[in-house]
Design a protein around this motif. Sequence first.
Motif, PDB file in Angstrom:
ATOM      1  N   LEU A 254      34.405 -31.750  -9.563  1.00 61.61           N
ATOM      2  CA  LEU A 254      33.602 -32.996 -10.102  1.00 61.61           C
ATOM      3  C   LEU A 254      32.029 -32.463 -10.362  1.00 61.61           C
ATOM      4  CD1 LEU A 254      33.519 -35.840 -10.820  1.00 61.61           C
ATOM      5  CD2 LEU A 254      32.711 -36.337  -8.567  1.00 61.61           C
ATOM      6  N   LEU A 255      31.309 -31.757  -9.698  1.00 63.20           N
ATOM      7  CA  LEU A 255      29.920 -31.474 -10.067  1.00 63.20           C
ATOM      8  C   LEU A 255      29.819 -30.404 -11.268  1.00 63.20           C
ATOM      9  CD1 LEU A 255      28.295 -30.858  -6.364  1.00 63.20           C
ATOM     10  CD2 LEU A 255      27.963 -32.932  -8.121  1.00 63.20           C
ATOM     11  N   LEU A 256      30.610 -29.378 -11.258  1.00 65.76           N
ATOM     12  CA  LEU A 256      31.095 -28.418 -12.367  1.00 65.76           C
ATOM     13  C   LEU A 256      31.335 -29.294 -13.575  1.00 65.76           C
ATOM     14  CD1 LEU A 256      30.935 -25.510 -13.259  1.00 65.76           C
ATOM     15  CD2 LEU A 256      33.400 -25.411 -12.374  1.00 65.76           C
ATOM     16  N   THR A 257      32.182 -30.198 -13.490  1.00 69.60           N
ATOM     17  CA  THR A 257      32.495 -31.104 -14.678  1.00 69.60           C
ATOM     18  C   THR A 257      31.382 -31.860 -15.347  1.00 69.60           C
ATOM     19  OG1 THR A 257      34.782 -31.180 -13.928  1.00 69.60           O
ATOM     20  CG2 THR A 257      34.035 -32.519 -15.812  1.00 69.60           C
ATOM     21  N   LEU A 258      30.706 -32.468 -14.079  1.00 69.98           N
ATOM     22  CA  LEU A 258      29.305 -33.106 -14.570  1.00 69.98           C
ATOM     23  C   LEU A 258      28.170 -32.347 -15.084  1.00 69.98           C
ATOM     24  CD1 LEU A 258      29.319 -35.728 -11.579  1.00 69.98           C
ATOM     25  CD2 LEU A 258      29.792 -36.165 -13.991  1.00 69.98           C
ATOM     26  N   GLY A 259      28.148 -31.165 -14.468  1.00 66.91           N
ATOM     27  CA  GLY A 259      27.142 -30.132 -15.123  1.00 66.91           C
ATOM     28  C   GLY A 259      27.399 -29.566 -16.550  1.00 66.91           C
ATOM     29  N   GLY A 260      28.753 -29.470 -16.923  1.00 63.66           N
ATOM     30  CA  GLY A 260      29.196 -29.163 -18.146  1.00 63.66           C
ATOM     31  C   GLY A 260      28.940 -30.122 -19.360  1.00 63.66           C
TER      32      GLY A 260
ATOM     33  N   SER B 179      27.756 -21.339 -16.184  1.00 69.49           N
ATOM     34  CA  SER B 179      26.637 -22.426 -15.694  1.00 69.49           C
ATOM     35  C   SER B 179      25.143 -21.396 -15.682  1.00 69.49           C
ATOM     36  CB  SER B 179      26.508 -22.714 -14.187  1.00 69.49           C
ATOM     37  OG  SER B 179      27.841 -23.782 -14.053  1.00 69.49           O
ATOM     38  N   LEU B 180      25.038 -20.078 -15.219  1.00 73.10           N
ATOM     39  CA  LEU B 180      23.988 -19.265 -15.290  1.00 73.10           C
ATOM     40  C   LEU B 180      23.673 -18.896 -16.948  1.00 73.10           C
ATOM     41  CD1 LEU B 180      24.473 -17.190 -11.979  1.00 73.10           C
ATOM     42  CD2 LEU B 180      22.660 -18.943 -12.659  1.00 73.10           C
ATOM     43  N   GLY B 181      24.717 -18.642 -17.692  1.00 66.18           N
ATOM     44  CA  GLY B 181      24.711 -18.282 -18.876  1.00 66.18           C
ATOM     45  C   GLY B 181      24.199 -19.524 -19.742  1.00 66.18           C
ATOM     46  N   THR B 182      24.110 -20.827 -19.529  1.00 65.00           N
ATOM     47  CA  THR B 182      23.614 -21.746 -20.034  1.00 65.00           C
ATOM     48  C   THR B 182      22.141 -21.809 -19.981  1.00 65.00           C
ATOM     49  OG1 THR B 182      23.873 -23.243 -18.261  1.00 65.00           O
ATOM     50  CG2 THR B 182      25.670 -22.996 -19.950  1.00 65.00           C
ATOM     51  N   TRP B 183      21.579 -20.977 -19.132  1.00 64.06           N
ATOM     52  CA  TRP B 183      19.788 -20.903 -18.998  1.00 64.06           C
ATOM     53  C   TRP B 183      19.571 -20.380 -20.524  1.00 64.06           C
ATOM     54  CZ3 TRP B 183      16.046 -21.730 -16.238  1.00 64.06           C
ATOM     55  CH2 TRP B 183      14.684 -21.145 -16.291  1.00 64.06           C
ATOM     56  N   LEU B 184      20.344 -19.507 -20.916  1.00 63.45           N
ATOM     57  CA  LEU B 184      19.744 -18.960 -22.313  1.00 63.45           C
ATOM     58  C   LEU B 184      20.301 -19.456 -23.565  1.00 63.45           C
ATOM     59  CD1 LEU B 184      20.258 -15.024 -21.435  1.00 63.45           C
ATOM     60  CD2 LEU B 184      18.206 -16.434 -21.375  1.00 63.45           C
ATOM     61  N   THR B 185      21.216 -20.206 -23.277  1.00 64.69           N
ATOM     62  CA  THR B 185      21.941 -20.629 -24.891  1.00 64.69           C
ATOM     63  C   THR B 185      21.833 -22.099 -24.941  1.00 64.69           C
ATOM     64  OG1 THR B 185      23.997 -20.801 -23.587  1.00 64.69           O
ATOM     65  CG2 THR B 185      23.676 -18.983 -24.627  1.00 64.69           C
ATOM     66  N   SER B 186      21.528 -23.132 -23.622  1.00 65.03           N
ATOM     67  CA  SER B 186      21.714 -24.552 -23.599  1.00 65.03           C
ATOM     68  C   SER B 186      20.383 -25.072 -23.227  1.00 65.03           C
ATOM     69  CB  SER B 186      22.876 -24.821 -23.130  1.00 65.03           C
ATOM     70  OG  SER B 186      23.996 -24.364 -23.822  1.00 65.03           O
ATOM     71  N   ASN B 187      19.074 -25.063 -23.828  1.00 64.16           N
ATOM     72  CA  ASN B 187      17.929 -25.943 -23.412  1.00 64.16           C
ATOM     73  C   ASN B 187      17.954 -25.847 -21.893  1.00 64.16           C
ATOM     74  OD1 ASN B 187      17.883 -27.116 -25.808  1.00 64.16           O
ATOM     75  ND2 ASN B 187      19.376 -28.743 -25.379  1.00 64.16           N
ATOM     76  N   LEU B 188      17.740 -24.476 -21.540  1.00 62.92           N
ATOM     77  CA  LEU B 188      17.434 -24.012 -20.172  1.00 62.92           C
ATOM     78  C   LEU B 188      18.448 -24.678 -19.328  1.00 62.92           C
ATOM     79  CD1 LEU B 188      13.477 -24.212 -20.089  1.00 62.92           C
ATOM     80  CD2 LEU B 188      14.978 -22.156 -20.205  1.00 62.92           C
ATOM     81  N   GLY B 189      19.649 -24.626 -19.434  1.00 62.49           N
ATOM     82  CA  GLY B 189      20.774 -25.326 -18.612  1.00 62.49           C
ATOM     83  C   GLY B 189      20.751 -26.495 -18.535  1.00 62.49           C
ATOM     84  N   GLY B 190      20.566 -27.251 -19.658  1.00 60.13           N
ATOM     85  CA  GLY B 190      20.417 -28.809 -19.401  1.00 60.13           C
ATOM     86  C   GLY B 190      19.147 -29.188 -18.768  1.00 60.13           C
ATOM     87  N   PHE B 191      18.208 -28.626 -19.016  1.00 60.36           N
ATOM     88  CA  PHE B 191      16.793 -28.781 -18.160  1.00 60.36           C
ATOM     89  C   PHE B 191      17.014 -28.849 -16.949  1.00 60.36           C
ATOM     90  CE2 PHE B 191      16.622 -31.222 -22.246  1.00 60.36           C
ATOM     91  CZ  PHE B 191      15.881 -30.586 -22.978  1.00 60.36           C
ATOM     92  N   PHE B 192      17.608 -27.673 -16.316  1.00 60.93           N
ATOM     93  CA  PHE B 192      18.015 -27.303 -14.963  1.00 60.93           C
ATOM     94  C   PHE B 192      19.041 -28.052 -14.264  1.00 60.93           C
ATOM     95  CE2 PHE B 192      13.561 -25.954 -15.449  1.00 60.93           C
ATOM     96  CZ  PHE B 192      13.743 -24.539 -15.715  1.00 60.93           C
TER      97      PHE B 192
ATOM     98  N   LEU C 288      22.470 -27.069 -15.167  1.00 61.01           N
ATOM     99  CA  LEU C 288      22.878 -25.437 -14.375  1.00 61.01           C
ATOM    100  C   LEU C 288      22.998 -25.712 -12.933  1.00 61.01           C
ATOM    101  CD1 LEU C 288      21.989 -22.537 -14.766  1.00 61.01           C
ATOM    102  CD2 LEU C 288      19.986 -22.933 -13.928  1.00 61.01           C
ATOM    103  N   LEU C 289      22.158 -26.589 -12.215  1.00 58.46           N
ATOM    104  CA  LEU C 289      22.136 -26.545 -10.785  1.00 58.46           C
ATOM    105  C   LEU C 289      23.447 -27.420 -10.431  1.00 58.46           C
ATOM    106  CD1 LEU C 289      18.457 -27.798  -9.827  1.00 58.46           C
ATOM    107  CD2 LEU C 289      19.556 -25.509  -9.456  1.00 58.46           C
ATOM    108  N   LEU C 290      24.162 -28.427 -11.117  1.00 60.43           N
ATOM    109  CA  LEU C 290      25.278 -29.018 -11.064  1.00 60.43           C
ATOM    110  C   LEU C 290      26.199 -28.065 -10.882  1.00 60.43           C
ATOM    111  CD1 LEU C 290      24.885 -32.591 -12.493  1.00 60.43           C
ATOM    112  CD2 LEU C 290      24.995 -32.157 -10.168  1.00 60.43           C
ATOM    113  N   GLY C 291      26.418 -27.241 -11.848  1.00 61.05           N
ATOM    114  CA  GLY C 291      27.346 -26.354 -12.139  1.00 61.05           C
ATOM    115  C   GLY C 291      27.248 -24.965 -11.223  1.00 61.05           C
TER     116      GLY C 291
END
Length: 133
Positions: A17-23, A79-92, A95-98
């Motif tokens: 659930l947390l991974l889904t919510l993070g995405g 999740s760690l890859g979104t740090w570079l590609t998606s607004n700093l991982g969805g503004f952190f 990223l943290l949820l994932g």
Amino acid sequence: MVAFRRWRAARPFWGGLLLTLGGAEILATQKASLKVVMHIGMQGLAGYLLPALMLVCGLLILFNPAQRLFYSILGAMLSLGTWLTSNLGGFFIGLLLGVVGSCLTFGWLPDQEPRPRRARPWRRRSQEPVHHP
């Protein structure tokens, strides 16, 4: 309600659930106005692809828990890859949820007995009278 609890207990529910919510959160930040977007990311497509794959991994964890180790490792890397590609991982937040969801999934054991509840010493009442010398 009992059937849902039984279904939930047979899989790493909170991790998936947390991974889904993070995405989903990272995908939602992609649609933010340009005044809010900190950086658009490299190649545009990767900014949408990584969080979409995070969302898919989270759903696969929920509905196919037999392959949870592969999906959790892939989810953590995405999740760690979104740090570079998606607004700093969805503004952190995404990223943290994932990452937390992936770690919870990786550590989940399917046939582990629930831990017995520990008695709290401050709530324990002795049945025998205490004798002081």
